[in-house]
Design a protein around this motif. Structure first.
Motif, mmCIF file in Angstrom:
data_model
loop_
_atom_site.group_PDB
_atom_site.id
_atom_site.type_symbol
_atom_site.label_atom_id
_atom_site.label_comp_id
_atom_site.label_asym_id
_atom_site.label_seq_id
_atom_site.Cartn_x
_atom_site.Cartn_y
_atom_site.Cartn_z
ATOM 1 N N ASP A 74 -23.368 75.710 16.772
ATOM 2 C CA ASP A 74 -24.392 74.789 16.247
ATOM 3 C C ASP A 74 -24.224 74.568 14.729
ATOM 4 O O ASP A 74 -24.156 75.562 13.973
ATOM 5 C CB ASP A 74 -25.768 75.382 16.563
ATOM 6 N N PRO A 75 -24.154 73.224 14.273
ATOM 7 C CA PRO A 75 -24.190 71.999 15.077
ATOM 8 C C PRO A 75 -22.805 71.629 15.587
ATOM 9 O O PRO A 75 -21.807 72.157 15.099
ATOM 10 C CB PRO A 75 -24.705 70.973 14.096
ATOM 11 N N GLU A 127 -20.229 68.091 17.063
ATOM 12 C CA GLU A 127 -20.036 66.637 17.134
ATOM 13 C C GLU A 127 -20.075 66.188 18.601
ATOM 14 O O GLU A 127 -19.810 67.008 19.500
ATOM 15 C CB GLU A 127 -18.702 66.250 16.534
ATOM 16 N N GLN A 142 -28.284 65.215 26.817
ATOM 17 C CA GLN A 142 -27.237 65.016 25.818
ATOM 18 C C GLN A 142 -26.060 65.963 26.047
ATOM 19 O O GLN A 142 -25.090 65.957 25.288
ATOM 20 C CB GLN A 142 -27.798 65.232 24.407
ATOM 21 N N LYS A 146 -24.087 63.026 23.699
ATOM 22 C CA LYS A 146 -24.953 62.136 22.940
ATOM 23 C C LYS A 146 -25.506 62.889 21.751
ATOM 24 O O LYS A 146 -25.628 64.117 21.787
ATOM 25 C CB LYS A 146 -26.106 61.607 23.804
ATOM 26 N N THR A 147 -25.859 62.164 20.748
ATOM 27 C CA THR A 147 -26.430 62.810 19.575
ATOM 28 C C THR A 147 -27.886 63.149 19.851
ATOM 29 O O THR A 147 -28.546 62.562 20.707
ATOM 30 C CB THR A 147 -26.341 61.890 18.353
ATOM 31 N N ASP A 173 -31.250 66.275 18.596
ATOM 32 C CA ASP A 173 -31.678 67.694 18.426
ATOM 33 C C ASP A 173 -32.185 68.131 19.795
ATOM 34 O O ASP A 173 -33.323 67.856 20.163
ATOM 35 C CB ASP A 173 -32.751 67.755 17.366
ATOM 36 N N ASN A 222 -27.995 70.935 17.491
ATOM 37 C CA ASN A 222 -27.927 69.601 16.838
ATOM 38 C C ASN A 222 -26.573 68.977 17.174
ATOM 39 O O ASN A 222 -25.495 69.534 16.842
ATOM 40 C CB ASN A 222 -28.087 69.723 15.340
ATOM 41 N N ILE A 223 -26.610 67.829 17.843
ATOM 42 C CA ILE A 223 -25.397 67.101 18.197
ATOM 43 C C ILE A 223 -25.345 65.836 17.326
ATOM 44 O O ILE A 223 -26.299 65.039 17.317
ATOM 45 C CB ILE A 223 -25.391 66.719 19.682
ATOM 46 N N TYR A 224 -24.204 65.603 16.660
ATOM 47 C CA TYR A 224 -24.091 64.450 15.760
ATOM 48 C C TYR A 224 -22.745 63.777 15.978
ATOM 49 O O TYR A 224 -21.860 64.319 16.615
ATOM 50 C CB TYR A 224 -24.259 64.916 14.302
ATOM 51 N N GLU A 225 -22.619 62.580 15.266
ATOM 52 C CA GLU A 225 -21.350 61.852 15.318
ATOM 53 C C GLU A 225 -20.670 61.941 13.958
ATOM 54 O O GLU A 225 -21.304 61.874 12.915
ATOM 55 C CB GLU A 225 -21.587 60.374 15.682
#
Length: 498
Positions: free
Chosen positions: A392-393, A395, A426, A469-470, A472, A495-498
């Protein structure tokens, strides 16, 4: 048989008088150059000294001149070893002799007779008489003496009356477990001999002698007047109660004597009870109450109460000065009178799962009792569930690993542990590992139930997901078991982000 006293003289001699006669003047001619000789005459009633009672002797001159004084002696002797009674000596004084003196004086004189009387003549005793006179005529002086006496045969029979007296001594009270000492004294308190004296005691029902019999017998033999003999015995009672029994002394002549003794046999009867909790969890205290009472009719002396501390428990405290040592707790209760009740408390800590039997014993003189209290010791399963994400986090397109830790922090085994994971939208399931195999149903991953997890043991589950998918997001884990009725839930944010 007592020998009779018999004076045998009366039976060995002819009864009646015997006579001693002397003819003096013509007995012997005097020598011209010597004075007159003395003649001794002896007379025995039987003619034999060995079989006679009396000896009569006369000492007299063989001759005397006319007109000269003449002296002679008479002597009576008791030849026996017994007394002779009523002795009478009669001297016929000769004519031609003028009596001048007689010593001792005669009891009485009649004409030319002198009589001496003695009531008794002791054994070997002699009596002598001296007669002095003057010769007045020429010729013979004839003297005759007559002796009479009595003998007595005496027999004695002793009349006696023996009398038996018997005393019996026994304790007034005893405890049932104690021997009962008995003492017997038989005495001849009369006169004479009591022959073949026997003492018999028929024991009361419930008593027995050392040999198992119910009758005591003693042989006292012959008892002289005033003589006593003592006997002792120890018997045992088989039950409590008041016992009265009578012993008897008897002898060959038909005499009897009885003696009675009363003994009360008592017993303390102890009873003990113990109460406590039916179960306790490991690590928790358990308080027990112990009650002792004396239901008997005698004091319970030296009463000791002992409680054995069972395995799986640990001593904490005891009331009433109870002392713990060597795996047991001891109370000294002293003496409990009939009806007395004593109560104490004991506190233990449960240390091990299982069922324990707590035994308590109370003992006193002649009494004992015990009681048992059973308690179940249970454990508490306490499951800790933890979930952590490793990266965590992350991509979008990357993988995230979740570690699920299950720990049994309790004291009991946990069984059929089931872990279920729910993925958020997600995330996408990639793989899973753990102590049991996983099953995937869409976004839900369920691990097969774990059969058991011991106290303090732990297991780890791993689940790999991909971020698609992005956002929290919340990764959710739920756990159930046989011991956990309400599911344990835990979430981990990522937390997933791009």
């Amino acid at each position: 048989m007592r020998k009779s006293r018999i004076h045998t003289g009366h039976m060995l001699v002819l009864l009646g008088p015997f006579l001693l006669g002397v003819q003096g003047a013509a007995a012997q001619a005097p020598s011209p150059d010597k004075p007159s000789q003395i003649r001794r005459e002896k007379a025995y009633p039987t003619g034999d000294k060995a079989s006679s009672i009396l000896l009569l002797e006369r000492l007299m001159p063989a001759e005397v001149r006319l007109g000269q004084p003449l002296t002679y002696t008479l002597k009576v002797t008791n030849l026996t070893a017994i007394e002779v009674q009523d002795v009478v000596l009669t001297e016929q004084l000769p004519p031609g002799l003028r009596t001048q003196n007689i010593e001792p004086k005669a009891t009485r004189t009649e004409a030319r007779q002198a009589v001496w009387e003695w009531k008794k003549l002791a054994p070997r005793e002699s009596k002598s008489i001296r007669v002095t006179g003057l010769a007045e005529t020429v010729g013979e002086l004839n003297c005759c003496a007559l002796v009479t006496f009595s003998t007595v045969m005496c027999s004695t029979t002793l009349v006696v009356q023996p009398e038996l007296a018997l005393t019996k001594t026994a304790p007034a009270e005893v405890l049932l477990c104690d021997p009962i000492p008995l003492q017997f004294v038989v005495r001849n308190s009369g006169s004479g001999v009591a022959r073949n004296v026997r003492v018999t005691d028929a024991l009361p029902d419930g008593w027995s002698a050392a040999d198992g019999g119910n009758t005591l017998m003693f042989e006292a033999g012959n008892l002289a007047a005033g003589q006593a003999r003592e006997f002792t015995a120890s018997v045992q009672a088989a039950r409590t109660g008041r016992f009265v029994n009578t012993a008897r002394a008897a002898e060959d002549g038909g005499l009897t004597a009885d003696a009675t003794a009363t003994t009360v046999v008592r017993k303390p009867v102890l009873a003990v009870s113990k109460t406590g909790p039916a179960f306790r969890y490991v690590g928790r205290p358990a308080k027990f109450e112990i009650t002792v009472r004396n239901d008997g009719d005698a004091p319970a002396t030296g009463t000791m109460l002992v409680d054995a501390i069972p395995a799986g428990t640990k001593f904490v405290s005891a009331s009433a000065a109870g002392k713990a040592a060597n795996g047991q707790v001891t109370w000294n209760l002293g003496t409990l009178a009939p009806g007395d009740v004593e109560t104490v408390q004991l506190t233990l800590t449960a240390t091990q799962i299982g069922t324990v039997r707590n035994t308590v014993t109370v003992k006193a003189v002649c009494a004992e009792a015990s009681a048992v209290a059973t308690m179940e010791i249970r454990g508490i399963p306490a499951i800790l569930l933890e979930v952590i994400d490793i990266e965590d986090p992350i991509e979008v397109g990357a993988n995230e690993t979740y570690e699920i830790l299950v720990v049994n922090q309790g004291s009991a085994m946990d069984t059929n542990i089931k872990v279920t994971c729910t993925l958020p939208p997600q995330q996408q399931y990639v793989s899973a590992t753990g102590p049991t195999s996983p099953a995937v149903d869409g976004q839900v991953v369920t691990f097969a139930p774990l059969a058991q997890l011991a106290p303090k043991a732990k297991v780890t589950y791993r689940l790999v997901v991909k971020g698609v998918k992005t956002g929290d997001v919340r990764f959710a884990v739920s756990m159930t078991s046989d011991q956990i009725k309400t599911p344990v839930q835990e979430t981990e944010s990522t937390n997933i982000y791009e």
